[in-house]
Design an enzyme around this catalytic site. Structure first.
Site, PDB file in Angstrom:
ATOM      1  CD  GLU A 116      -2.203   3.658  -6.360  1.00 24.90           C
ATOM      2  OE1 GLU A 116      -2.470   2.968  -5.337  1.00 24.90           O
ATOM      3  OE2 GLU A 116      -2.012   4.877  -6.298  1.00 24.90           O
ATOM      4  CG  HIS A 150      -2.244  -0.614  -4.071  1.00 21.96           C
ATOM      5  ND1 HIS A 150      -2.729   0.650  -3.855  1.00 21.96           N
ATOM      6  CD2 HIS A 150      -2.554  -1.318  -2.946  1.00 21.96           C
ATOM      7  CE1 HIS A 150      -3.292   0.718  -2.664  1.00 21.96           C
ATOM      8  NE2 HIS A 150      -3.203  -0.466  -2.088  1.00 21.96           N
ATOM      9  CG  ASN A 155      -3.361   3.360   0.667  1.00 17.35           C
ATOM     10  OD1 ASN A 155      -4.445   3.356   1.254  1.00 17.35           O
ATOM     11  ND2 ASN A 155      -2.906   2.298   0.032  1.00 17.35           N
ATOM     12  CB  SER A 171      -0.868   0.033   1.260  1.00 22.42           C
ATOM     13  OG  SER A 171      -1.663  -1.124   1.345  1.00 22.42           O
TER      14      SER A 171
HETATM   15  P1  NAD Z   1      -3.423  -9.914   6.092  1.00 17.06           P
HETATM   16  O1  NAD Z   1      -2.915  -9.690   7.475  1.00 17.06           O
HETATM   17  O2  NAD Z   1      -4.863 -10.237   5.892  1.00 17.06           O
HETATM   18  O3  NAD Z   1      -2.566 -11.076   5.373  1.00 17.06           O
HETATM   19  C1  NAD Z   1      -1.171 -11.160   5.387  1.00 17.06           C
HETATM   20  C2  NAD Z   1      -0.811 -12.611   5.065  1.00 17.06           C
HETATM   21  O4  NAD Z   1       0.627 -12.699   4.936  1.00 17.06           O
HETATM   22  C3  NAD Z   1      -1.221 -13.611   6.163  1.00 17.06           C
HETATM   23  O5  NAD Z   1      -1.839 -14.729   5.568  1.00 17.06           O
HETATM   24  C4  NAD Z   1       0.116 -13.983   6.805  1.00 17.06           C
HETATM   25  O6  NAD Z   1       0.121 -15.304   7.342  1.00 17.06           O
HETATM   26  C5  NAD Z   1       1.039 -13.891   5.602  1.00 17.06           C
HETATM   27  N1  NAD Z   1       2.460 -13.815   5.941  1.00 17.06           N
HETATM   28  C6  NAD Z   1       3.046 -13.314   7.062  1.00 17.06           C
HETATM   29  N2  NAD Z   1       4.387 -13.482   6.993  1.00 17.06           N
HETATM   30  C7  NAD Z   1       4.644 -14.101   5.808  1.00 17.06           C
HETATM   31  C8  NAD Z   1       5.835 -14.544   5.183  1.00 17.06           C
HETATM   32  N3  NAD Z   1       7.017 -14.389   5.746  1.00 17.06           N
HETATM   33  N4  NAD Z   1       5.726 -15.157   3.982  1.00 17.06           N
HETATM   34  C9  NAD Z   1       4.521 -15.327   3.385  1.00 17.06           C
HETATM   35  N5  NAD Z   1       3.367 -14.914   3.937  1.00 17.06           N
HETATM   36  C10 NAD Z   1       3.431 -14.305   5.142  1.00 17.06           C
HETATM   37  O7  NAD Z   1      -3.009  -8.585   5.269  1.00 17.06           O
HETATM   38  P2  NAD Z   1      -3.721  -7.981   3.956  1.00 17.06           P
HETATM   39  O8  NAD Z   1      -4.775  -7.029   4.383  1.00 17.06           O
HETATM   40  O9  NAD Z   1      -4.032  -9.091   3.022  1.00 17.06           O
HETATM   41  O10 NAD Z   1      -2.513  -7.086   3.379  1.00 17.06           O
HETATM   42  C11 NAD Z   1      -1.458  -7.641   2.646  1.00 17.06           C
HETATM   43  C12 NAD Z   1      -0.768  -6.579   1.821  1.00 17.06           C
HETATM   44  O11 NAD Z   1      -1.734  -5.958   0.964  1.00 17.06           O
HETATM   45  C13 NAD Z   1      -0.135  -5.439   2.632  1.00 17.06           C
HETATM   46  O12 NAD Z   1       1.037  -5.013   2.015  1.00 17.06           O
HETATM   47  C14 NAD Z   1      -1.206  -4.354   2.583  1.00 17.06           C
HETATM   48  O13 NAD Z   1      -0.684  -3.065   2.745  1.00 17.06           O
HETATM   49  C15 NAD Z   1      -1.726  -4.552   1.162  1.00 17.06           C
HETATM   50  N6  NAD Z   1      -3.072  -4.045   0.925  1.00 17.06           N
HETATM   51  C16 NAD Z   1      -4.044  -4.199   1.862  1.00 17.06           C
HETATM   52  C17 NAD Z   1      -5.337  -3.735   1.614  1.00 17.06           C
HETATM   53  C18 NAD Z   1      -6.409  -3.890   2.631  1.00 17.06           C
HETATM   54  O14 NAD Z   1      -7.472  -3.268   2.500  1.00 17.06           O
HETATM   55  N7  NAD Z   1      -6.238  -4.715   3.638  1.00 17.06           N
HETATM   56  C19 NAD Z   1      -5.620  -3.113   0.388  1.00 17.06           C
HETATM   57  C20 NAD Z   1      -4.612  -2.992  -0.580  1.00 17.06           C
HETATM   58  C21 NAD Z   1      -3.345  -3.458  -0.297  1.00 17.06           C
END
Ligand code: NAD
Length: 288
Positions: free
Chosen positions: A155, A143, A193, A122
């Site tokens: 994005e 993104h 963001n 993000s």
């Molecule tokens: P989340 O917490 O739901 O999921 C993260 C996942 O990564 C989990 O399944 C966790 O077990 C896994 N993980 C942790 N350490 C790891 C490793 N070493 N190797 C592989 N997997 C690992 O988080 P999310 O909301 O899915 O966000 C993930 C990414 O997407 C972030 O960078 C976030 O900024 C981005 N993002 C999030 C959103 C949102 O609305 N949540 C929107 C756009 C982008």
């Protein structure tokens, strides 16, 4: 890279974003290696996706055969070696720079040298992630928005060294997923963001300073500004841990106090109240 030559993608991190990306990719016919920190976590993500698809079938939005095909295309894994067959990898691990740098180093070692490595970050610098690899020209930001199957936008973020070919292949893959793209420069927060997080953070300050209740702040912004969701409700959906991590990147990297994360947001994260994904944030949710 010709996007039609992409047959198998890897998704690293199978939380809410990674599993949504996997669902969309499998739906358009790609095989997806689902990699998490352990095979067990990746298996659980596949099982959760099975539930999501089951609900779509029950509502008549997906037929049983398509559900089975999507499920067959999802391949859970716990080791980077499983990514050897991937022409494109999308990283969606937690918003933590040190972790993502480590992951990109591992991806660079295990994913074929001509494959593209994208991050769903993000806010974290794509240029830095690229510099952690020997293929910065093939590293890019992709993104997606939450929830991935419903939200139209991707994005696309070019790092300093990202090549035109990588950019074209990434935009084409996003279109193959049925998404619309915008292109952003690699400046913290990118476009979406940079605009959204100060809004959500300010909503936290209004709560912190007692301007209104959670419900009134959300209702006020929703109806007053014609937003589809209130800011606190949206922060809960994104994940308060993720919101705080992004706010910290904006504050640290841009050095402007207008991005200072609200102390209340820090406190909720310290309590483990990460929002909808754990059942408690500004609101309480039924875990099911
Ligand atoms: P989340 O917490 O739901 O999921 C993260 C996942 O990564 C989990 O399944 C966790 O077990 C896994 N993980 C942790 N350490 C790891 C490793 N070493 N190797 C592989 N997997 C690992 O988080 P999310 O909301 O899915 O966000 C993930 C990414 O997407 C972030 O960078 C976030 O900024 C981005 N993002 C999030 C959103 C949102 O609305 N949540 C929107 C756009 C982008």
């Amino acid at each position: 890279m010709d996007t039609q030559s992409v047959k198998t993608i890897g998704v690293v991190g199978t939380g809410q974003m990674g599993s949504g990306i996997a669902q969309v990719a499998a739906h358009v016919g790609l095989d997806v290696v689902l990699l998490d920190a352990s095979l067990d976590l990746a298996d659980k993500a596949k099982a959760r996706l099975g539930d999501v698809l089951g609900k779509l079938v029950a509502k008549g939005k997906l037929d049983g055969k398509s559900r089975d095909q999507v499920m067959e295309r999802l391949h859970p894994a716990g080791e980077y070696q499983a990514l050897v067959s991937c022409q494109f990898v999308i990283e969606a691990a937690p918003e933590n720079e040190a972790l993502k740098l480590q992951i990109f180093q591992s991806l660079d070692r295990h994913v074929p040298a001509d494959s593209i490595l994208a991050s769903n970050t993000s806010s974290i610098s794509i240029t830095k992630l690229g510099a952690a690899t020997k293929r910065p020209d093939k590293v890019i930001g992709m993104h997606f928005m939450n929830p991935v199957p419903l939200m139209k936008l991707v994005e696309v973020v070019r790092g300093l060294a990202t090549s035109d070919a990588t950019f074209r292949a990434t935009a084409a893959l996003a279109e193959r997923f049925g998404k619309t793209t915008v292109t952003a420069r690699d400046i913290p927060g990118f476009i979406v963001n940079r605009v959204l997080i100060p809004l959500l953070n300010e909503a936290c300050y209004t709560l912190y300073e007692g301007l209104g209740t959670v419900e009134d702040i959300d209702k006020g912004v929703k109806l007053g500004l014609n937003h589809p969701m209130g800011p606190l409700e949206l922060a809960d959906l994104i994940g308060l841990d993720t919101c705080l991590a992004i706010a910290e990147v904006l504050h640290n990297e841009l050095g402007d106090d207008k991005y200072r994360p609200c102390p209340l947001l820090r406190q909720y994260v310290a309590a483990g109240w990460y929002g909808r994904k754990v059942g408690r944030g500004f609101y309480k949710y039924d875990q099911k």
